[in-house]
Design a protein around this motif. Structure first.
Motif, PDB file in Angstrom:
ATOM      1  N   GLU A  22       0.826  -1.207   0.000  1.00  0.00           N
ATOM      2  CA  GLU A  22       0.000   0.000   0.000  1.00  0.00           C
ATOM      3  C   GLU A  22       0.859   1.256   0.000  1.00  0.00           C
ATOM      4  OE1 GLU A  22      -2.863  -0.343   3.180  1.00  0.00           O
ATOM      5  OE2 GLU A  22      -3.979  -1.879   2.082  1.00  0.00           O
ATOM      6  N   ASP A  23       2.030   1.151  -0.644  1.00  0.00           N
ATOM      7  CA  ASP A  23       2.967   2.274  -0.682  1.00  0.00           C
ATOM      8  C   ASP A  23       3.076   2.919  -2.069  1.00  0.00           C
ATOM      9  OD1 ASP A  23       4.271   0.285  -2.089  1.00  0.00           O
ATOM     10  OD2 ASP A  23       6.052   0.275  -0.829  1.00  0.00           O
ATOM     11  N   GLY A  24       2.134   2.611  -2.964  1.00  0.00           N
ATOM     12  CA  GLY A  24       2.174   3.182  -4.306  1.00  0.00           C
ATOM     13  C   GLY A  24       2.897   2.316  -5.323  1.00  0.00           C
ATOM     14  N   THR A  25       3.361   1.141  -4.896  1.00  0.00           N
ATOM     15  CA  THR A  25       4.028   0.211  -5.807  1.00  0.00           C
ATOM     16  C   THR A  25       3.052  -0.257  -6.883  1.00  0.00           C
ATOM     17  OG1 THR A  25       5.461  -0.586  -4.043  1.00  0.00           O
ATOM     18  CG2 THR A  25       5.198  -2.029  -5.944  1.00  0.00           C
ATOM     19  N   HIS A  26       3.500  -0.271  -8.122  1.00  0.00           N
ATOM     20  CA  HIS A  26       2.671  -0.776  -9.220  1.00  0.00           C
ATOM     21  C   HIS A  26       2.679  -2.301  -9.176  1.00  0.00           C
ATOM     22  CE1 HIS A  26       3.338   3.068 -11.832  1.00  0.00           C
ATOM     23  NE2 HIS A  26       2.938   3.342 -10.601  1.00  0.00           N
ATOM     24  N   VAL A  27       1.497  -2.903  -9.207  1.00  0.00           N
ATOM     25  CA  VAL A  27       1.350  -4.358  -9.191  1.00  0.00           C
ATOM     26  C   VAL A  27       0.312  -4.760 -10.229  1.00  0.00           C
ATOM     27  CG1 VAL A  27       1.990  -4.591  -6.757  1.00  0.00           C
ATOM     28  CG2 VAL A  27      -0.405  -4.327  -7.367  1.00  0.00           C
ATOM     29  N   LEU A  28       0.277  -6.037 -10.547  1.00  0.00           N
ATOM     30  CA  LEU A  28      -0.735  -6.580 -11.433  1.00  0.00           C
ATOM     31  C   LEU A  28      -1.867  -7.118 -10.566  1.00  0.00           C
ATOM     32  CD1 LEU A  28      -1.377  -7.253 -14.414  1.00  0.00           C
ATOM     33  CD2 LEU A  28      -0.325  -9.487 -14.008  1.00  0.00           C
ATOM     34  N   VAL A  29      -3.090  -6.658 -10.799  1.00  0.00           N
ATOM     35  CA  VAL A  29      -4.243  -7.145 -10.032  1.00  0.00           C
ATOM     36  C   VAL A  29      -5.178  -7.912 -10.958  1.00  0.00           C
ATOM     37  CG1 VAL A  29      -4.133  -5.305  -8.307  1.00  0.00           C
ATOM     38  CG2 VAL A  29      -5.586  -5.010 -10.315  1.00  0.00           C
ATOM     39  N   PHE A  30      -5.911  -8.852 -10.369  1.00  0.00           N
ATOM     40  CA  PHE A  30      -6.897  -9.634 -11.120  1.00  0.00           C
ATOM     41  C   PHE A  30      -8.265  -9.407 -10.508  1.00  0.00           C
ATOM     42  CE2 PHE A  30      -9.320 -13.528 -11.979  1.00  0.00           C
ATOM     43  CZ  PHE A  30      -9.311 -13.479 -13.358  1.00  0.00           C
ATOM     44  N   MET A  31      -9.237  -9.130 -11.364  1.00  0.00           N
ATOM     45  CA  MET A  31     -10.627  -8.918 -10.948  1.00  0.00           C
ATOM     46  C   MET A  31     -11.450 -10.077 -11.504  1.00  0.00           C
ATOM     47  SD  MET A  31     -10.471  -4.872 -11.883  1.00  0.00           S
ATOM     48  CE  MET A  31      -9.458  -5.263 -13.304  1.00  0.00           C
ATOM     49  N   SER A  32     -11.752 -11.054 -10.657  1.00  0.00           N
ATOM     50  CA  SER A  32     -12.411 -12.277 -11.137  1.00  0.00           C
ATOM     51  C   SER A  32     -13.827 -12.033 -11.632  1.00  0.00           C
ATOM     52  CB  SER A  32     -12.399 -13.357 -10.058  1.00  0.00           C
ATOM     53  OG  SER A  32     -13.139 -12.950  -8.942  1.00  0.00           O
ATOM     54  N   SER A  33     -14.505 -11.019 -11.101  1.00  0.00           N
ATOM     55  CA  SER A  33     -15.892 -10.789 -11.519  1.00  0.00           C
ATOM     56  C   SER A  33     -15.998 -10.395 -12.993  1.00  0.00           C
ATOM     57  CB  SER A  33     -16.546  -9.713 -10.649  1.00  0.00           C
ATOM     58  OG  SER A  33     -15.846  -8.492 -10.790  1.00  0.00           O
ATOM     59  N   ILE A  34     -14.920  -9.803 -13.535  1.00  0.00           N
ATOM     60  CA  ILE A  34     -14.934  -9.442 -14.957  1.00  0.00           C
ATOM     61  C   ILE A  34     -13.835 -10.171 -15.729  1.00  0.00           C
ATOM     62  CG2 ILE A  34     -16.042  -7.208 -14.633  1.00  0.00           C
ATOM     63  CD1 ILE A  34     -13.269  -5.911 -14.833  1.00  0.00           C
ATOM     64  N   ARG A  35     -13.118 -11.069 -15.036  1.00  0.00           N
ATOM     65  CA  ARG A  35     -12.068 -11.886 -15.644  1.00  0.00           C
ATOM     66  C   ARG A  35     -11.019 -11.037 -16.360  1.00  0.00           C
ATOM     67  NH1 ARG A  35     -11.409 -16.381 -13.656  1.00  0.00           N
ATOM     68  NH2 ARG A  35     -10.350 -17.101 -15.493  1.00  0.00           N
ATOM     69  N   GLU A  36     -10.557  -9.973 -15.698  1.00  0.00           N
ATOM     70  CA  GLU A  36      -9.546  -9.094 -16.278  1.00  0.00           C
ATOM     71  C   GLU A  36      -8.434  -8.828 -15.284  1.00  0.00           C
ATOM     72  OE1 GLU A  36     -10.759  -5.441 -18.095  1.00  0.00           O
ATOM     73  OE2 GLU A  36     -12.387  -6.391 -19.186  1.00  0.00           O
ATOM     74  N   GLN A  37      -7.267  -8.525 -15.833  1.00  0.00           N
ATOM     75  CA  GLN A  37      -6.139  -8.100 -15.016  1.00  0.00           C
ATOM     76  C   GLN A  37      -5.617  -6.779 -15.556  1.00  0.00           C
ATOM     77  OE1 GLN A  37      -3.548 -11.436 -15.349  1.00  0.00           O
ATOM     78  NE2 GLN A  37      -2.861 -10.935 -17.391  1.00  0.00           N
ATOM     79  N   THR A  38      -5.030  -5.978 -14.662  1.00  0.00           N
ATOM     80  CA  THR A  38      -4.505  -4.682 -15.057  1.00  0.00           C
ATOM     81  C   THR A  38      -3.445  -4.235 -14.064  1.00  0.00           C
ATOM     82  OG1 THR A  38      -5.117  -2.445 -15.770  1.00  0.00           O
ATOM     83  CG2 THR A  38      -6.203  -3.280 -13.792  1.00  0.00           C
ATOM     84  N   VAL A  39      -2.646  -3.273 -14.465  1.00  0.00           N
ATOM     85  CA  VAL A  39      -1.664  -2.693 -13.564  1.00  0.00           C
ATOM     86  C   VAL A  39      -2.382  -1.659 -12.704  1.00  0.00           C
ATOM     87  CG1 VAL A  39       0.465  -1.361 -13.383  1.00  0.00           C
ATOM     88  CG2 VAL A  39       0.207  -3.066 -15.207  1.00  0.00           C
TER      89      VAL A  39
END
Length: 76
Positions: free
Chosen positions: A12-29
């Motif tokens: 939670e320090d502003g680091t860019h990570v890849l997240v996955f949202m299962s409800s829409i089956r998408e990932q994004t930075v």
């Protein structure tokens, strides 16, 4: 192979990570915008440098971004 982790362990320090949202089956930075007082996860960028801090869905898991490719002449 990508190892996905629960959002409870996401930085939670502003680091860019890849997240996955299962409800829409998408990932994004994305990154956590707590340092701006928003206390939420949001997109890092959209399109040609335009910023939008909202995600289309709540992320359920995350992983570190891969290292960028080496440039000619770079050492390991």
């Amino acid at each position: 192979m990508t190892t996905w982790k629960t959002m409870r362990s996401a930085p939670e320090d502003g680091t860019h990570v890849l997240v996955f949202m299962s409800s829409i089956r998408e990932q994004t930075v994305a990154k956590y915008y707590g340092q701006l007082g928003l206390r939420s996860w949001g997109l890092v960028h959209v399109g040609d440098g335009a910023f939008d801090h909202s995600l289309p869905s709540k992320p359920e898991c995350w992983t570190h971004l891969p290292k960028p490719p080496k440039q000619d002449g770079e050492r390991s």
